[in-house]
Design a protein around this motif. Structure first.
Motif, PDB file in Angstrom:
ATOM      1  N   UNK A 326      16.326 -11.314  -9.701  1.00 21.30           N
ATOM      2  CA  UNK A 326      15.281 -12.123  -9.070  1.00 21.30           C
ATOM      3  C   UNK A 326      13.872 -11.618  -9.401  1.00 21.30           C
ATOM      4  N   UNK A 327      13.608 -10.309  -9.244  1.00 24.83           N
ATOM      5  CA  UNK A 327      12.265  -9.830  -9.596  1.00 24.83           C
ATOM      6  C   UNK A 327      11.885 -10.164 -11.033  1.00 24.83           C
ATOM      7  N   UNK A 330      11.149 -13.817 -11.221  1.00 25.66           N
ATOM      8  CA  UNK A 330       9.974 -14.153 -10.422  1.00 25.66           C
ATOM      9  C   UNK A 330       8.684 -13.723 -11.103  1.00 25.66           C
ATOM     10  N   UNK A 331       8.771 -12.661 -11.912  1.00 24.59           N
ATOM     11  CA  UNK A 331       7.552 -12.175 -12.557  1.00 24.59           C
ATOM     12  C   UNK A 331       7.122 -13.029 -13.742  1.00 24.59           C
ATOM     13  N   UNK A 336       8.196 -19.436  -7.759  1.00 21.50           N
ATOM     14  CA  UNK A 336       9.624 -19.197  -7.918  1.00 21.50           C
ATOM     15  C   UNK A 336      10.421 -19.960  -6.872  1.00 21.50           C
TER      16      UNK A 336
ATOM     17  N   UNK B  27       0.998 -15.026  -7.657  1.00 22.56           N
ATOM     18  CA  UNK B  27       2.244 -14.317  -7.950  1.00 22.56           C
ATOM     19  C   UNK B  27       2.996 -13.856  -6.712  1.00 22.56           C
ATOM     20  N   UNK B  29       5.280 -14.452  -3.960  1.00 17.50           N
ATOM     21  CA  UNK B  29       6.166 -15.569  -3.663  1.00 17.50           C
ATOM     22  C   UNK B  29       6.486 -15.653  -2.175  1.00 17.50           C
ATOM     23  N   UNK B  90       8.964  -7.183  -5.053  1.00 18.67           N
ATOM     24  CA  UNK B  90       9.815  -7.472  -6.202  1.00 18.67           C
ATOM     25  C   UNK B  90       9.056  -8.140  -7.343  1.00 18.67           C
ATOM     26  N   UNK B  91       7.926  -8.753  -7.030  1.00 19.51           N
ATOM     27  CA  UNK B  91       7.197  -9.468  -8.083  1.00 19.51           C
ATOM     28  C   UNK B  91       6.076  -8.629  -8.676  1.00 19.51           C
ATOM     29  N   UNK B  92       5.970  -7.393  -8.261  1.00 18.56           N
ATOM     30  CA  UNK B  92       4.943  -6.524  -8.822  1.00 18.56           C
ATOM     31  C   UNK B  92       3.532  -6.909  -8.424  1.00 18.56           C
TER      32      UNK B  92
END
Lengths: 460, 438
Positions: A326-327, A330-331, A336, B27, B29, B90-92
């Motif tokens: 997922x990460x 999502x990135x 997302x 970014x 989410x 998780x998305x940094x």
């Protein structure tokens, strides 16, 4: 809402527990679902069931919409206050009232964080199995209302399999109790199951009696790489046909494998069509036996490579790819969508193929990973909500994807719920008669349609 | 009434700020994973306290839904800058930095809080700041009552912005830098290192400074303490006054460039991180960026220097008979990512029993000036830390940040406990001394 109505709410819960500043209201206008946001008129934070009852009575008399909310980590816009009104924040219901070791049940207020419950019962060698990805954040009430599942769903099921009883406040303020600690209980309609997964449209949950199970003594993880998707599919069916129910049986498609490897650089084979991750758990001897059998099934279905974790560190290494799925996706892009369309497990390869075609046809990036063992897929669409043209393609792809799932005898949601996100396809899955029956239940329990209006069954 | 400033106003004011923020914010989410680790959210359970909520508020300002109001300002201020959210995301999404940008936007449109404005005016002028704190040290005993045995004092009179029962470190009657010559020679120098003292060590915890100097000398390092060094700028930077922070960074660079040293040593996670981050602060100025890079490359935190560069002497260590636990300051663990080195330092000391506490890397609730403005909230967060300390049965808590030390020592006193809180390097100093008296 009028000022006098806000004042009335403050009288019920106290000045400090009603939020009305624009900043506070804005932060309750969304949940974890992209594309839906609406400001409430007030955020009300009750501390007792009695207060919830008084709030409901007041809201019902004044026909004010009420949206019950926990941590707001849901992925279906189920807690977005689309019609204004009251966000009923349940975070103060944060006590574990009882862990009953003789009956293996816990009585828990709904605002308790699921992992806090698990930490508490772990002291006695027990687990509360539903483990959604947000387990460290999500509240018990939220997970029950969304009927949340998780990685262990294949063996352990979803929330509804663990909720034995509930305390519920109805739209008119009536407080009722359903179920209890009885393992066998066939007295009347199964009201407990009715409110579980109702997404806050039928009542406000305040307390739950949940079933606990012994924590597995041992675990063993394996990973298999497949060059051919159908082989992977046959391996999944083969494992279950060999009478082994793994705790976890996960799949990642090629798009996800590529993205994960690009992001985490763990040396995954980029030409593989699928990776399966399997974990068996239970009594050590049984785990050994089952692991051996699973390995055999994987090999006989042409797995190009099979690894088994011998240590905890190796287990972590195997899981790294799945955790990064997922990460990593999502990135890629700002927006997302993590969907959870679900099909019978024999149809997993067919569904993955359909998603791949839909993705190519609409020029939309979709990576799919998910719980192959229970057929619960997570096609994850990455895009940019700010790009109108792209979003049109995304919505079209979503439409085709959910229809594909239903056509394979699947369902719109395996664990995230319907909310607003999947409402457009409800009739497609349940038919007019099905929807009419659900709406009739909604109207019977909430005649003024104030509880999470417009969600799950749509307008009534 | 404050003039309401809209997105278009800021847009005109600082277009660049707006544009690069927009993408970074998109970014997020909104998965809410930050809720699991935010110390403030754990206490308040309010969305505006957690990164997800703050980023949403910034989006609201940018899309014109909300003005930059007092409420926006307050929400941005309710952050310890502990970086837990960024590490969990998780998305940094670099939420900690974005929240600082939010503060910056608030400062640009609403101005600084009047109290901060005055403090920063003082900070801008090194000599005035030095004078004020020296006066505080001289007249300190009149206003502070010392608590026996600890580096702690409580105010005798009500002090603005400070809770009456709160224990702080006493201001030293003589700052560290006035106690030592600018250059401290050793017989056979291996290296020449400059010591960036930072404010808390110079004016309050001179005992830490003393230990840093002793330990470096013990390891044959010539120590230079530039007399005109000043605050690293962190308090200003995190409050959103980036222009002043840049000015202070340049002053520090100039000061240390004058001495031809091999290394620059800090003994506080936040200050050391600031020096290492100067290239980022000064990224838009080519010349200063290059100079900042040179300084950053030379900068080490003391335990990092002792372990990674010096391989510090162990043959002369004497026993320190105590049970010690360690609190990892946010800027050490998530900022500098230095966690092994201070433990190696402690584990090398004979007689010392090291016990890990639960959640050793969780924020203590200090957050620099956060605990001044939000004492009760920071106390609640700290009580959890203190409970974890109590469970270890340790007599000493080691940490590598002055403000953490102060806040934890206060927490220990407020909870009627009697552990001592010290900097890791002080225990090493103690061990070298014990080695000599053998």
């Amino acid at each position: 809402m009028q000022t006098t109505q806000i004042e009335a709410l403050k009288k019920i819960v106290g000045q400090d527990h009603v939020l009305t500043t624009p900043e506070d209201l804005y932060t309750y206008s969304y949940d974890a679902t992209p594309g839906h946001a609406h400001m409430p008129d007030a955020v009300v934070i009750p501390g007792t069931t009695q207060e919830v009852s008084e709030i409901m009575k007041f809201a019902n008399e004044n026909k004010i919409p009420v949206y019950t909310r926990g941590s707001g980590t849901n992925l279906s816009a189920g807690t977005v206050p689309t019609k204004g009104g009251i966000v009923l924040l349940m975070t103060r219901f944060n006590k574990i009232e009882e862990v009953d070791l003789e009956n293996l049940v816990a009585t828990v207020q709904v605002g308790v964080i699921v992992s806090d419950l698990n930490d508490e019962v772990a002291k006695n060698g027990l687990i509360y199995p539903p483990d959604p990805g947000t387990v460290a954040t999500a509240t018990l009430g939220g997970t029950i209302s969304e009927n949340a599942g998780g990685l262990r769903g294949l063996k352990y099921g979803v929330s509804k399999h663990y909720v034995m009883g509930l305390e519920v406040v109805l739209a008119n303020g009536d407080i009722l109790k359903t179920g209890g600690k009885n393992v066998k209980d066939v007295s009347g309609y199964d009201m407990t199951k009715l409110f579980t997964g109702a997404e806050g449209t039928l009542g406000v949950l305040t307390k739950a009696i949940v079933k606990l199970v012994p924590a597995p003594e041992a675990k063993k993880s394996m990973m298999a790489i497949f060059k051919d998707l159908d082989d992977a599919g046959r391996a999944v069916s083969g494992i279950v046909a060999a009478k082994i129910i793994p705790a976890t049986l996960e799949i990642m498609d090629n798009a996800t494998i590529r993205t994960v490897d690009d992001y985490a650089k763990i040396g995954l084979p980029l030409d593989a069509e699928a990776i399966l991750l399997i974990e068996v758990d239970g009594i050590p001897e049984v785990v050994e036996k089952e692991a051996t059998k699973v390995m055999e099934v994987l090999k006989s279905n042409n797995a190009a490579e099979v690894q088994i974790a011998k240590t905890d560190a190796e287990r972590d290494q195997l899981w790294a790819a799945r955790r990064a799925a997922l990460p990593a996706l999502a990135k890629l892009r700002p927006t997302t969508y993590v969907e959870d369309a679900t099909v019978p497990r024999s149809q997993v390869p067919a569904f993955l193929k359909a998603v791949k075609e839909i993705s190519a046809r609409n020029n939309v990036t979709i990576g799919t990973f998910g719980h192959a063992g229970d057929g619960n897929m997570h096609p994850t669409i990455v895009c940019d909500l700010r790009n109108k043209e792209e979003m049109e393609r995304v919505y079209k792809a979503m439409d085709e994807m959910f229809k594909a799932a239903v056509e394979l005898n699947g369902t719109l949601s395996g664990e995230h719920g319907i909310g607003l996100g999947k409402l457009p396809w409800m009739e497609y899955q349940h038919g007019t008669q099905g929807m009419n029956a659900m709406k009739a239940i909604k109207r019977a329990l909430d005649p003024n349609l104030i509880l999470n209006p417009g969600k799950l069954v749509g307008e009534c | 009434m404050t003039k309401q400033i809209t997105a278009s106003d800021i847009n005109a004011h600082d277009k660049e700020l707006l544009n690069d923020l927009q993408d970074a914010l998109a970014n997020c989410m909104k998965c809410g994973n930050c809720m699991a680790v935010c110390p403030i959210y754990k206490e308040t359970s309010k969305e505006s306290s957690v990164a997800r909520g703050k980023l949403a508020l910034m989006e609201a300002v940018l899309n014109g839904t909300l003005p930059i109001s007092a409420g926006f300002d307050t929400a941005m201020a309710k952050c310890l800058n502990c970086k837990s959210c960024t590490f969990k995301c998780p998305c940094g999404v670099k939420a900690d930095e974005l929240i600082l940008r939010g503060r910056q936007a608030a400062v640009k449109s609403r101005g600084l809080h009047p109290i901060k404005k005055n403090v920063f005016r003082l900070l801008r002028n090194r000599q005035l700041f030095d004078f004020a704190l020296k006066m505080g040290g001289t007249f300190g005993p009149l206003t502070f009552k010392k608590i026996p045995g600890k580096m702690a004092a409580v105010s005798r009179f009500p002090m603005p912005g400070m809770d009456a029962k709160r224990a702080t470190a006493p201001i030293s009657s003589s700052p560290l830098r006035s106690q030592y010559p600018e250059v401290i020679k050793v017989a056979n120098p291996k290296f020449k290192a400059a010591f960036f003292t930072g404010c808390t060590i110079n004016y309050m915890y001179t005992d830490v400074g003393e230990s840093v100097i002793n330990v470096l000398k013990e390891n044959d390092v010539e120590v230079v303490i530039p007399g005109t060094q000043h605050c690293c700028g962190t308090p200003v930077y995190v409050s959103g006054d980036v222009d002043l922070a840049k000015e202070m960074a340049k002053k520090t660079i100039e000061t240390f460039e004058k001495f031809n040293v091999d290394y620059i040593i800090g003994a506080c996670g936040s200050c050391t991180e600031a020096l290492k981050e100067y290239p980022h602060w000064l990224h838009d100025d080519k010349e200063w960026h290059a100079r900042a890079e040179k300084l950053a490359k030379k900068t080490f935190e003391i335990s990092e220097f002792l372990v990674d560069v010096l391989d510090f002497r162990k043959d002369t260590l004497g026993p320190v008979n105590a049970t010690v636990t360690m609190h990892d300051p946010c800027h050490m663990v998530r900022g500098l990512k230095i966690t092994k080195q201070p433990r190696e330092v402690l584990k090398a000391i004979p007689g010392l029993k090291f016990v890990e506490m639960k959640d050793c890397d969780r924020c203590c609730g200090s957050g620099g000036s956060f605990s001044l403005a939000n004492y009760d909230l920071s106390r609640q967060i700290n009580d959890k830390k203190v409970a974890n300390i109590a469970n270890t049965k340790a007599d000493i808590v080691a940490t590598s940040c002055g403000t953490c030390r102060m806040h934890i020592q206060d927490g220990i006193l407020q909870n009627d406990m009697n552990q001592d809180v010290v900097h890791t390097v002080q225990l090493l100093d103690r061990a070298y001394k014990a080695g000599k008296s053998k």
